[in-house]
Motif scaffolding. Structure first.
Motif, PDB file in Angstrom:
ATOM      1  N   TYR A 147       0.940  -1.010   0.120  1.00  0.00           N
ATOM      2  CA  TYR A 147      -0.114   0.264  -0.088  1.00  0.00           C
ATOM      3  C   TYR A 147       0.872   1.197  -0.227  1.00  0.00           C
ATOM      4  O   TYR A 147       1.628   1.478   0.624  1.00  0.00           O
ATOM      5  CB  TYR A 147      -1.017  -0.345   1.801  1.00  0.00           C
ATOM      6  CG  TYR A 147      -1.605   0.685   1.263  1.00  0.00           C
ATOM      7  CD1 TYR A 147      -3.092   1.602   1.003  1.00  0.00           C
ATOM      8  CD2 TYR A 147      -1.345   2.354   1.958  1.00  0.00           C
ATOM      9  CE1 TYR A 147      -3.371   2.743   0.863  1.00  0.00           C
ATOM     10  CE2 TYR A 147      -1.926   3.528   2.200  1.00  0.00           C
ATOM     11  CZ  TYR A 147      -3.447   3.710   1.332  1.00  0.00           C
ATOM     12  OH  TYR A 147      -3.981   5.050   1.581  1.00  0.00           O
ATOM     13  N   ASN A 180      -0.228   8.665   0.433  1.00  0.00           N
ATOM     14  CA  ASN A 180      -0.013  10.286  -0.225  1.00  0.00           C
ATOM     15  C   ASN A 180       1.645  10.947  -0.496  1.00  0.00           C
ATOM     16  O   ASN A 180       1.104  11.385  -1.582  1.00  0.00           O
ATOM     17  CB  ASN A 180      -0.857  10.616   0.280  1.00  0.00           C
ATOM     18  CG  ASN A 180      -0.861  12.187  -0.208  1.00  0.00           C
ATOM     19  OD1 ASN A 180      -0.311  12.780   0.518  1.00  0.00           O
ATOM     20  ND2 ASN A 180      -1.349  13.091  -1.139  1.00  0.00           N
ATOM     21  N   ASN A 189      -1.666   5.656   5.905  1.00  0.00           N
ATOM     22  CA  ASN A 189      -2.160   4.989   7.390  1.00  0.00           C
ATOM     23  C   ASN A 189      -3.628   4.858   6.477  1.00  0.00           C
ATOM     24  O   ASN A 189      -4.466   5.446   6.935  1.00  0.00           O
ATOM     25  CB  ASN A 189      -2.152   6.577   8.325  1.00  0.00           C
ATOM     26  CG  ASN A 189      -2.983   6.061   9.292  1.00  0.00           C
ATOM     27  OD1 ASN A 189      -2.840   5.477   9.730  1.00  0.00           O
ATOM     28  ND2 ASN A 189      -3.280   6.965   9.749  1.00  0.00           N
ATOM     29  N   SER A 216      -7.659   6.166   6.684  1.00  0.00           N
ATOM     30  CA  SER A 216      -8.205   6.885   5.513  1.00  0.00           C
ATOM     31  C   SER A 216      -8.422   6.477   4.620  1.00  0.00           C
ATOM     32  O   SER A 216      -9.057   6.420   3.550  1.00  0.00           O
ATOM     33  CB  SER A 216      -6.318   7.364   4.569  1.00  0.00           C
ATOM     34  OG  SER A 216      -5.498   6.502   4.868  1.00  0.00           O
ATOM     35  N   ASP A 239       7.264   4.624   7.373  1.00  0.00           N
ATOM     36  CA  ASP A 239       6.851   5.710   8.121  1.00  0.00           C
ATOM     37  C   ASP A 239       7.380   6.139   9.645  1.00  0.00           C
ATOM     38  O   ASP A 239       8.292   5.619  10.285  1.00  0.00           O
ATOM     39  CB  ASP A 239       5.636   5.105   9.219  1.00  0.00           C
ATOM     40  CG  ASP A 239       4.361   5.879   8.995  1.00  0.00           C
ATOM     41  OD1 ASP A 239       3.209   5.637   8.358  1.00  0.00           O
ATOM     42  OD2 ASP A 239       4.372   7.566   9.409  1.00  0.00           O
ATOM     43  N   ASN A 242       1.874   5.161  14.148  1.00  0.00           N
ATOM     44  CA  ASN A 242       0.047   5.525  14.743  1.00  0.00           C
ATOM     45  C   ASN A 242      -0.624   4.392  14.056  1.00  0.00           C
ATOM     46  O   ASN A 242      -0.666   3.214  14.412  1.00  0.00           O
ATOM     47  CB  ASN A 242       0.367   6.660  12.831  1.00  0.00           C
ATOM     48  CG  ASN A 242       0.624   6.260  11.623  1.00  0.00           C
ATOM     49  OD1 ASN A 242       0.209   4.963  12.083  1.00  0.00           O
ATOM     50  ND2 ASN A 242       0.788   6.321  10.696  1.00  0.00           N
ATOM     51  N   GLU A 287      15.168   7.971   2.716  1.00  0.00           N
ATOM     52  CA  GLU A 287      14.442   7.138   2.003  1.00  0.00           C
ATOM     53  C   GLU A 287      14.375   6.116   1.018  1.00  0.00           C
ATOM     54  O   GLU A 287      13.718   5.045   0.607  1.00  0.00           O
ATOM     55  CB  GLU A 287      12.455   7.594   1.900  1.00  0.00           C
ATOM     56  CG  GLU A 287      11.572   6.619   1.510  1.00  0.00           C
ATOM     57  CD  GLU A 287      10.039   8.022   1.775  1.00  0.00           C
ATOM     58  OE1 GLU A 287      10.383   8.771   2.093  1.00  0.00           O
ATOM     59  OE2 GLU A 287       9.311   7.207   1.864  1.00  0.00           O
ATOM     60  N   SER A 342      -4.344  12.346   7.977  1.00  0.00           N
ATOM     61  CA  SER A 342      -4.282  11.747   8.905  1.00  0.00           C
ATOM     62  C   SER A 342      -2.812  12.015   9.925  1.00  0.00           C
ATOM     63  O   SER A 342      -2.596  11.498  10.213  1.00  0.00           O
ATOM     64  CB  SER A 342      -4.431  10.218   9.002  1.00  0.00           C
ATOM     65  OG  SER A 342      -3.080   9.767   8.414  1.00  0.00           O
TER      66      SER A 342
HETATM   67  N1  LIG Z   1     -13.918  10.001   4.612  1.00  0.00           N
HETATM   68  C1  LIG Z   1     -12.748  10.489   3.603  1.00  0.00           C
HETATM   69  N2  LIG Z   1     -11.362   9.715   3.119  1.00  0.00           N
HETATM   70  C2  LIG Z   1     -10.591   9.884   3.198  1.00  0.00           C
HETATM   71  C3  LIG Z   1     -10.670  11.536   2.465  1.00  0.00           C
HETATM   72  C4  LIG Z   1     -11.882  11.727   2.188  1.00  0.00           C
HETATM   73  O1  LIG Z   1     -11.382  13.439   1.482  1.00  0.00           O
HETATM   74  N3  LIG Z   1     -12.579  11.875   3.130  1.00  0.00           N
HETATM   75  N4  LIG Z   1      -8.945  11.681   1.414  1.00  0.00           N
HETATM   76  C5  LIG Z   1      -8.531  10.232   0.380  1.00  0.00           C
HETATM   77  C6  LIG Z   1      -7.154  11.145  -0.121  1.00  0.00           C
HETATM   78  S1  LIG Z   1      -7.667  12.454  -1.372  1.00  0.00           S
HETATM   79  C7  LIG Z   1      -6.403  10.640   0.324  1.00  0.00           C
HETATM   80  S2  LIG Z   1      -4.735  11.252  -0.247  1.00  0.00           S
HETATM   81  C8  LIG Z   1      -6.255   9.819   1.098  1.00  0.00           C
HETATM   82  C9  LIG Z   1      -4.707   9.376   2.309  1.00  0.00           C
HETATM   83  O2  LIG Z   1      -4.597   8.450   2.905  1.00  0.00           O
HETATM   84  P1  LIG Z   1      -2.995   7.617   3.288  1.00  0.00           P
HETATM   85  O3  LIG Z   1      -1.750   8.306   1.893  1.00  0.00           O
HETATM   86  O4  LIG Z   1      -2.519   6.356   2.974  1.00  0.00           O
HETATM   87  O5  LIG Z   1      -3.071   8.310   4.791  1.00  0.00           O
HETATM   88  P2  LIG Z   1      -2.284   9.842   4.841  1.00  0.00           P
HETATM   89  O6  LIG Z   1      -2.911  10.354   6.594  1.00  0.00           O
HETATM   90  O7  LIG Z   1      -1.680  10.553   3.969  1.00  0.00           O
HETATM   91  O8  LIG Z   1      -1.215   9.247   5.829  1.00  0.00           O
HETATM   92  C10 LIG Z   1       0.310   9.113   5.190  1.00  0.00           C
HETATM   93  C11 LIG Z   1       1.260   8.549   6.276  1.00  0.00           C
HETATM   94  O9  LIG Z   1       2.747   8.807   6.303  1.00  0.00           O
HETATM   95  C12 LIG Z   1       3.220   9.100   6.317  1.00  0.00           C
HETATM   96  N5  LIG Z   1       4.516  10.185   6.038  1.00  0.00           N
HETATM   97  C13 LIG Z   1       4.420  11.022   6.150  1.00  0.00           C
HETATM   98  N6  LIG Z   1       5.797  12.131   5.757  1.00  0.00           N
HETATM   99  C14 LIG Z   1       5.790  10.586   5.320  1.00  0.00           C
HETATM  100  C15 LIG Z   1       7.477  10.559   4.197  1.00  0.00           C
HETATM  101  O10 LIG Z   1       8.236  11.650   3.855  1.00  0.00           O
HETATM  102  N7  LIG Z   1       7.583   9.225   4.055  1.00  0.00           N
HETATM  103  C16 LIG Z   1       7.072   7.831   4.527  1.00  0.00           C
HETATM  104  N8  LIG Z   1       7.317   6.993   4.293  1.00  0.00           N
HETATM  105  N9  LIG Z   1       5.817   8.043   5.643  1.00  0.00           N
HETATM  106  C17 LIG Z   1       5.546   9.601   5.447  1.00  0.00           C
HETATM  107  C18 LIG Z   1       2.729   9.633   7.927  1.00  0.00           C
HETATM  108  O11 LIG Z   1       3.341   9.411   9.215  1.00  0.00           O
HETATM  109  C19 LIG Z   1       1.290   9.021   7.447  1.00  0.00           C
HETATM  110  O12 LIG Z   1       1.656   7.515   8.191  1.00  0.00           O
HETATM  111  O13 LIG Z   1      -6.464   9.790   2.387  1.00  0.00           O
HETATM  112  C20 LIG Z   1      -7.681   9.657   1.710  1.00  0.00           C
HETATM  113  N10 LIG Z   1      -8.922   9.017   2.875  1.00  0.00           N
END
Ligand SMILES: Nc1nc2c(c(=O)[nH]1)N[C@H]1C(S)=C(S)[C@@H](COP(=O)(O)OP(=O)(O)OC[C@H]3O[C@@H](n4cnc5c(=O)[nH]c(N)nc54)[C@H](O)[C@@H]3O)O[C@H]1N2
Ligand SMILES: Nc1nc2c(c(=O)[nH]1)N[C@H]1C(S)=C(S)[C@@H](COP(=O)(O)OP(=O)(O)OC[C@H]3O[C@@H](n4cnc5c(=O)[nH]c(N)nc54)[C@H](O)[C@@H]3O)O[C@H]1N2
Ligand code: SF4
Ligand SMILES: [Mo]
Length: 741
Positions: A109, A112, A401, A405, A426, A430, A478, A626
């Motif tokens: 997985y 973002n 996460n 998300s 990460d 979390n 990374e 998140s």
């Molecule tokens: N209900 C609802 N849910 C949604 C959304 C919504 O509008 N409504 N939006 C959606 C959208 S658009 C998106 S993009 C997703 C996002 O979904 P995800 O990408 O799964 O979640 P994020 O919250 O962006 O989590 C980013 C993770 O990366 C870690 N991180 C931060 N910086 C770095 C880094 O430089 N390198 C690495 N390896 N890790 C890092 C953080 O600690 C965190 O654990 O959520 C979705 N979920």
């Protein structure tokens, strides 16, 4: 610990990597510490703009909960370990799963942040290739895949995403986007708020379509409060009206479009009168919006999350481009245009290509089609839970996460708990990474270099900007973490050298550059080209090759970028039709079969009764999905994770402001504090996502104290856009009741 690269005090310029806006930051450092972060007034693109998140990078960098060394699971807790031990544990935990159960038994997985760093841009692919699994998932199917799919079908490649030319347009119709909070998405425009104000000041008109009266809507000339999920009908009603009036003008696109009469037939049933009741906007308004769009000197239509993460996400995206096209606004200054990214492939101005296909393979349990090489997150839990050959037994989660998300968060949380082995890359322990056997933390944004490879391809001007790390680190970069994992899954063992992956990467990119007749490096001697690239570890060499071989290759290189710490402006967007098209016919194929077929679902949708209450999301400028809730300066103040209800709904449900409400959907329930506000329209409730930090096992002292609730306990993994597999995050039917004492 961290040390400054330069003697103190020093000023560093850095592009903020947190969102898509690519703001330039001016970072003042003294005695190894950040003293102050401001917007870089000399940045060629952002000109001094900064939002509270960029200004809080100091808090993120210094956060004591941000991991500086790997964590290993030890029973129910995690303990700190050295990097060698961490990779040994991965070798012993992951390789046996691969060997015993095959490549598909390991799922990946990608979250973002992968789109926001060079490691994700260059090292994700070698890792996925090395793994050879089909179980690839990403935040894209929680987000923009419908937009990419519609581009793939229309223009032959999902990389051709048209962006609204907001700096030059005379009319902007914005749907399901709130750039005053999000700072813009699939439209890179630092200081989006300032650009919208400038748009209005020059006499252009801004119309915002959103079920909530957001800050962006409040800034607009007109706010249209649509029923969630129904923008597709609104847009088809508008297109229908223009066809019926005979006021269709293809403008610059005339001569490169096929299927226009088929499109006209498809939209024929969707008159403004036919859709008005379902979208809850009167027919006269729908017709007027269409006429305004057609009559403006130039006009752009822009849709984002509220139009993508809905039941007809792909069709909505298609309808946006259809409207731009039939009003002569596709590929015209002030309309929708295609950026030309400096790291994109240089190409001869010749339309045509292989076209775009989906469904080259299907998911095992539900038979969902692959799109762009990945499977939809809505079916990830199925693939972990369902026994049989190809069942996911181990996961690698990189910068994601999904427990917070992704839809049906509780089910996914439990599924992760059942895995045989899990690795998270990460910086935090979390809600998701707490399930990992090994957490590998990348360094902070201030300890790595940056170049926004993804977002300069979605930008309202063509620009480039490279920034060096502000601080050194003894953490692994990374790129090295991912490079090492790639080498390990290819069987090279825990002692594998990530540098070998660098060499392979550079070699492959140089081969492509030499073989591309449009590239400035075409036909050159490979060794000679490689010898001209300054020898540096990590992604820098790969970036250099792309810059030198790209569309501006004759004048760009990494050295050139380093000489311009405020960026280089390559000018406004230029028309790219027809040369950019990559469809088999070399034309815009307006009605590809999957789009035509999807219209069959629309009839039932049009007749479906409007639910009494549906849930939509919302973003706040101090939040970032998140993961930035552990920075005190960003979470201070009134709790933001509230359930917004319209006063009429609150009254009907006997809920006062501040009361606790129980919210239920098909898949789950939660309790949230009520905020009664006119901001939402009647029949719509809103709850932000990315909260719910009060779970066992996380190491988030600040976030846990401002926990909020996880809105994705309510979103449904069986509700998705069937063309793209993208989840419905907006327009979830819910019931709300006062919490019994
Ligand atoms: N209900 C609802 N849910 C949604 C959304 C919504 O509008 N409504 N939006 C959606 C959208 S658009 C998106 S993009 C997703 C996002 O979904 P995800 O990408 O799964 O979640 P994020 O919250 O962006 O989590 C980013 C993770 O990366 C870690 N991180 C931060 N910086 C770095 C880094 O430089 N390198 C690495 N390896 N890790 C890092 C953080 O600690 C965190 O654990 O959520 C979705 N979920
Ligand atoms: N501060 C901050 N900035 C962010 C993020 C963040 O979490 N916080 N996340 C980043 C990410 S990953 C992304 S993808 C972007 C997203 O960027 P945007 O799409 O601009 O984000 P949102 O603020 O969620 O705006 C979506 C809007 O759609 C509305 N909406 C909901 N349902 C519908 C509908 O059916 N129709 C219409 N017309 N509108 C609807 C919502 O009320 C909301 O105002 O933001 C990025 N920037
Ligand atoms: S708008 Fe985005 S890029 Fe700009 S400072 Fe804020 S988070 Fe960083
Ligand atoms: Mo996103």
């Amino acid at each position: 610990m961290s040390q400054p690269l330069a003697s103190t005090p020093s000023i560093h310029f850095k592009t903020c990597p947190l969102c898509e806006a690519t703001c330039g930051l001016r970072i003042e450092v003294q005695d190894g510490e950040v003293v102050r972060i401001r917007g870089d007034a000399d940045d060629v693109f952002s000109r001094g703009y900064v939002c509270p998140k960029g200004a809080s990078l100091k808090g993120l960098h210094e956060d004591p909960d941000r991991l500086r060394a790997p964590l290993l699971r030890d029973g129910d807790i995690h303990r700190t370990a050295c990097w060698d031990e961490a990779f040994d544990v991965i070798e012993r935990g992951l390789m046996p799963v691969l060997e015993a159960h095959g490549r598909n038994s390991v799922g990946v997985y990608l979250g973002n942040p992968n789109a926001h760093n060079l490691a994700g841009a260059f090292y994700g692919r070698p890792l996925l290739k090395g793994l050879g699994t089909r179980n690839i998932y990403s935040a894209s199917t929680l987000d923009q895949i419908p937009r990419q799919l519609s581009s793939g079908l229309l223009y032959g490649t999902p990389g051709l995403l048209p962006v609204p030319d907001i700096d030059r347009t005379d009319y902007l119709l914005m749907l399901g986007a709130n750039p005053l909070e999000s700072n813009g998405s699939l439209c890179t425009a630092p200081d989006f708020p300032g650009r919208l104000k400038a748009l209005r000041e020059r006499g252009a008109r801004l119309v915002v379509v959103d079920p909530r009266r957001t800050r962006t809507a409040a800034l607009a000339d007109e706010h249209v409060a649509v029923q969630p999920g129904t923008d597709v009908l609104l847009l088809l009603g508008m297109a229908n009206h223009l066809f019926a009036r005979g006021s269709v003008d293809l403008g610059a696109a005339a001569g490169c479009v096929t299927g226009i009469s088929d499109a006209e037939s498809l939209v024929r049933p969707f008159t403004p009168e036919a859709v008005a009741g379902r979208v809850r906007i009167d027919a006269a308004t729908i017709a007027r919006l269409a006429e305004e769009l057609a009559e403006a000197r130039s006009a752009a239509v822009y849709g984002r999350i509220g139009t993508n993460t809905v039941e007809f996400g792909t069709l909505t995206s298609w309808a946006i481009d259809l409207l731009a096209l039939i009003t002569g606004n596709l590929d015209r200054p002030g309309g929708l245009m295609w950026p030309e990214s400096a790291t994109g492939r240089a190409s001869k101005d010749r339309a045509g290509g292989r076209g775009f296909t989906i469904g080259r393979w299907k998911s095992r349990v539900k038979g969902m089609p692959e799109v762009m090489g990945e499977l939809p997150v809505v079916t990830l839990a199925d693939e972990i839970e369902t026994p049989g050959e190809g069942q996911i037994r181990a996961m690698i989660v990189i910068g994601g996460n999904p427990v917070l998300s992704a839809p049906n968060g509780r089910r996914l949380d439990e599924a992760f708990g059942r895995l045989d082995f899990m690795v998270s890359v990460d910086p935090y322990c979390n809600e998701t990474s707490r399930h990992a056997d090994v957490i590998l933390p990348p360094p902070s944004p201030l300890e790595r270099s940056h170049y926004d490879a993804a977002f300069y391809g979605l930008s309202v001007r063509n620009v480039v900007n490279y920034s060096a790390p502000v601080f050194e680190t003894d953490q692994l970069q990374e790129s090295d973490i991912l490079g090492k994992l790639a080498a390990m899954v290819m069987g090279q063992g825990a002692k594998a050298d990530p540098g070998a992956v660098d060499d392979l990467l550079v070699s492959g990119l140089v081969d492509m550059a030499i073989g591309n007749e449009a590239s400035p490096l075409h036909g050159r001697d490979k060794d000679e080209v490689i010898s001209e690239i300054p020898d540096r570890p990590g992604p820098e060499r790969a970036l250099d090759v792309l810059l030198r071989s790209g569309p501006y290759g004759a004048k760009l290189s990494l050295t050139e970028l380093e000489a311009h710490p405020h960026g280089i402006d390559l000018g406004p967007l230029q028309p790219r039709l027809p040369g950019a098209l990559r469809t088999a016919s070399g034309t815009i194929e307006l009605v590809p079969p999957p789009i035509a077929a999807d219209f069959e679902r629309l009839g039932e949708f049009l007749d479906r009764p409007v639910p009494e209450l549906v849930l939509v999301g919302r973003r706040h400028v101090r939040s970032n999905n998140s993961w930035m809730h552990n920075v005190e300066s960003l979470v201070r103040g009134r709790p933001r994770c509230t359930l917004q209800l319209h006063p009429d709904d609150a009254k009907r449900l006997r809920l006062d402001d501040g009361a606790s409400a129980r919210v239920r959907s098909r898949v789950g329930e939660l309790v949230a504090p009520v905020e009664v506000t006119n901001e939402v329209r009647v029949g719509v409730a809103s709850l932000p996502h990315g909260w719910g930090h009060d779970v066992e096992g996380v190491r988030l002292a600040v976030a846990s104290a401002h926990a909020g609730v996880n809105s994705n306990l309510l979103t449904d993994d069986e509700a998705f856009d069937s063309l793209s597999g993208t989840v419905v995050l907006n327009g979830i039917p819910v019931t709300v009741e006062a919490l019994a004492e």
